[in-house]
Design a protein around this motif. Sequence first.
Motif, PDB file in Angstrom:
ATOM      1  N   SER A 196     -14.892  -0.945   3.124  1.00  0.00           N
ATOM      2  CA  SER A 196     -13.579  -1.006   3.250  1.00  0.00           C
ATOM      3  C   SER A 196     -12.925  -1.214   2.229  1.00  0.00           C
ATOM      4  O   SER A 196     -13.027  -2.090   1.184  1.00  0.00           O
ATOM      5  CB  SER A 196     -12.887  -2.039   4.493  1.00  0.00           C
ATOM      6  OG  SER A 196     -12.514  -3.229   3.796  1.00  0.00           O
ATOM      7  N   GLY A 197     -11.483  -0.531   1.938  1.00  0.00           N
ATOM      8  CA  GLY A 197     -10.728  -0.466   0.923  1.00  0.00           C
ATOM      9  C   GLY A 197     -11.065   0.662  -0.012  1.00  0.00           C
ATOM     10  O   GLY A 197     -10.210   1.060  -0.800  1.00  0.00           O
TER      11      GLY A 197
ATOM     12  N   GLU B 224      -8.038   2.282   7.704  1.00  0.00           N
ATOM     13  CA  GLU B 224      -8.751   2.737   6.359  1.00  0.00           C
ATOM     14  C   GLU B 224     -10.243   3.668   6.930  1.00  0.00           C
ATOM     15  O   GLU B 224     -10.279   4.530   6.218  1.00  0.00           O
ATOM     16  CB  GLU B 224      -9.448   1.731   5.628  1.00  0.00           C
ATOM     17  CG  GLU B 224      -8.310   0.666   5.007  1.00  0.00           C
ATOM     18  CD  GLU B 224      -8.873  -0.535   4.225  1.00  0.00           C
ATOM     19  OE1 GLU B 224      -9.924  -0.962   4.199  1.00  0.00           O
ATOM     20  OE2 GLU B 224      -7.854  -1.201   3.643  1.00  0.00           O
TER      21      GLU B 224
ATOM     22  N   SER C  55      -5.205   8.493   7.258  1.00  0.00           N
ATOM     23  CA  SER C  55      -4.752   7.332   6.993  1.00  0.00           C
ATOM     24  C   SER C  55      -3.547   7.395   6.007  1.00  0.00           C
ATOM     25  O   SER C  55      -2.899   6.527   5.731  1.00  0.00           O
ATOM     26  CB  SER C  55      -5.849   6.440   6.263  1.00  0.00           C
ATOM     27  OG  SER C  55      -6.504   7.550   5.117  1.00  0.00           O
TER      28      SER C  55
ATOM     29  N   TYR D 128      -0.555  -2.989   4.139  1.00  0.00           N
ATOM     30  CA  TYR D 128      -0.226  -1.807   5.490  1.00  0.00           C
ATOM     31  C   TYR D 128       0.862  -2.343   6.077  1.00  0.00           C
ATOM     32  O   TYR D 128       1.201  -3.550   6.608  1.00  0.00           O
ATOM     33  CB  TYR D 128      -1.271  -1.667   6.085  1.00  0.00           C
ATOM     34  CG  TYR D 128      -2.552  -1.084   5.338  1.00  0.00           C
ATOM     35  CD1 TYR D 128      -2.357   0.181   4.734  1.00  0.00           C
ATOM     36  CD2 TYR D 128      -3.556  -1.692   5.265  1.00  0.00           C
ATOM     37  CE1 TYR D 128      -3.512   0.749   3.920  1.00  0.00           C
ATOM     38  CE2 TYR D 128      -4.679  -1.378   4.459  1.00  0.00           C
ATOM     39  CZ  TYR D 128      -4.576   0.026   3.826  1.00  0.00           C
ATOM     40  OH  TYR D 128      -5.982   0.266   3.241  1.00  0.00           O
TER      41      TYR D 128
ATOM     42  N   THR E 127      -9.012   3.998   1.196  1.00  0.00           N
ATOM     43  CA  THR E 127      -7.561   4.368   0.787  1.00  0.00           C
ATOM     44  C   THR E 127      -7.416   3.773  -0.516  1.00  0.00           C
ATOM     45  O   THR E 127      -6.244   4.034  -1.244  1.00  0.00           O
ATOM     46  CB  THR E 127      -6.902   3.582   1.728  1.00  0.00           C
ATOM     47  OG1 THR E 127      -7.372   2.309   2.101  1.00  0.00           O
ATOM     48  CG2 THR E 127      -6.661   4.311   2.994  1.00  0.00           C
TER      49      THR E 127
ATOM     50  N   LYS F  67       0.853  -1.213  -0.048  1.00  0.00           N
ATOM     51  CA  LYS F  67      -0.116   0.102  -0.153  1.00  0.00           C
ATOM     52  C   LYS F  67       0.727   1.383  -0.045  1.00  0.00           C
ATOM     53  O   LYS F  67       0.488   2.392  -0.589  1.00  0.00           O
ATOM     54  CB  LYS F  67      -1.011   0.008   1.086  1.00  0.00           C
ATOM     55  CG  LYS F  67      -1.867  -1.133   1.156  1.00  0.00           C
ATOM     56  CD  LYS F  67      -3.087  -0.648   0.307  1.00  0.00           C
ATOM     57  CE  LYS F  67      -4.529  -1.613   0.470  1.00  0.00           C
ATOM     58  NZ  LYS F  67      -4.501  -2.800   0.373  1.00  0.00           N
TER      59      LYS F  67
END
Length: 522
Positions: free
Chosen positions: A445-446, A390, A213, A268, A449, A143
């Motif tokens: 989620s996801g 996130e 984030s 991450y 970011t 990431k």
Amino acid sequence: MNPDQDTIAAFSTPPGESGIAVMRLSGPDAATICDRLFIPAANTFPKPSQMKGYTLAPGTWAGIDDVVLSCFRAPHSFTGEDVYEISCHGGKAIREGVLASALSSGARAAGPGEYSRRAFLNGKLDLASAEAVMDLIEAQAEKQAKAAYRQLKGDLSNAVRIRADQLYAILAHLEMLLDWDEEEERDEDRLTLTADLKEAESALRHLASTFRSGRVVREGLHVVIAGNPNVGKSSLLNSLSGRSRAIVSDIPGTTRDTVDIDVTLDGYLLHLTDTAGFSCETEDPIELEGIVRAGDALNDADIVLWVLSPPLPTQHARHHQEERIDELIEQGIPVLLILGKDDLRSTLSSTDDPVLYAAERFPDLPTLAWSYKDPEALVQLKKRLVTFIEQGELDFCSDRSADSMMENDLSYDTNKSTETDEKKRKFLSKAHDATERDFLQDARSGQSTGSEVLITHERHKAAVDRALDLVCRAASDLERGLSFDLVAITVREAISELSLITGDDVSETLIETIFSRFCIGK
Ligand SMILES: Nc1nc2c(ncn2[C@@H]2O[C@H](COP(=O)(O)OP(=O)(O)OP(=O)(O)O)[C@@H](O)[C@H]2O)c(=O)[nH]1
Ligand SMILES: [Mg+2]
């Protein structure tokens, strides 16, 4: 000669032995230097100075080594100048010989970041993209690399320029009004401009909010594991890292110093720190020093996993623990209570149950039922950490601890005060709200970011914050009836803050500071 206009040389590959190493020559004399030192293997290849565009040629370099010469003619190169790359064998003596030959033929040894600095000065990269080059090189997790690559490709600069364009449009409107007579000033203009500034303000506020984030993506999340002695902190670190990094034993006070390990989780980077248990009874100077270090680690945490396990400590130790947790809450450091050794729960008396203790004393903190024997608990913990990165939220509790609380609810109701019952009810209803919210967060989620442009550098965040302050001030000045010329000055300042990010308007000192942090050869 201007230091940005001579010819520079440096190896772009790191020291040490390797199959090949690559030296770069960039600048007006690069071709002449290569003409002098490079002999193509076959006479079908032109002299370096006659190579056009991008060309590759095997040959020998100054009688030192067989090399491959790659030519990138200006402006089609990384720096925008003539660039020649010499790929030789990657040994110390060869590297030194190749570099020395280039230096004795007229090149200068490149300083840190000089290639990227030239790329910036020649308009090949803007400042935010040039900074991303170093982030990309330093990235350890997927990431991190993705965020750096997006910044390198100009995503952040584009996002910033869109916001600057919004402000330019407002400025144009203000300047048009300045040309008119004051009597002609209409209320609608003031209202429209205020509304436009408010819109610009909210766009900047949103961009600034991505730093939370973004910083974690670029720097990694500092996760500190803390709690009283023997609660299972080191076991938790080992489970999370998948390695037996810290010593585990049933002797309280086993971990004396902080134990650090970096791991990646869903792409991450996480910096995990295990700490000495907060014993309030020890007089052992080493253990006491460990406790001081544990306290320091907590101050630097992005999130604390506070482990509560049976048997619960004495009243006195509990009091100390509560003070520590309250301090963290006051400092605004997120705490996830890990209700440890969950596998022992069925054997516990109510007075030793961490679940009830947490519900009673910390009803507002999120919790997670944990046992190092339960693989599902590890899955849940990792999921919570990813969601925290996130979404920036820990405001939920584990379904499992809530469910098991429900199971035990009756037996507890018999001997608890009504005040405690009220706290528990609050806790349980939060747990259910949280489960629903958790589900929604998972669904999203996801996305935040994954597709959103992130601010990952403190420098960029500070510039956006300053621009935001100025835009807020301009909006309130307009509302207060201040003159258009004064408001225009503030809007212009906000634009110039944003241009510090892209480098559209920066001082020599800032350029110097930024590129001096780069490595040699980049
Ligand atoms: N049943 C059970 N035992 C556990 C669990 N986690 C840790 N333990 C045991 O608890 C004891 C202490 O574990 P550690 O991980 O060393 O605890 P710690 O908090 O790091 O201890 P100190 O470093 O001394 O503060 C060991 O005997 C572990 O095997 C768990 O989830 N369930
Ligand atoms: Mg330990």
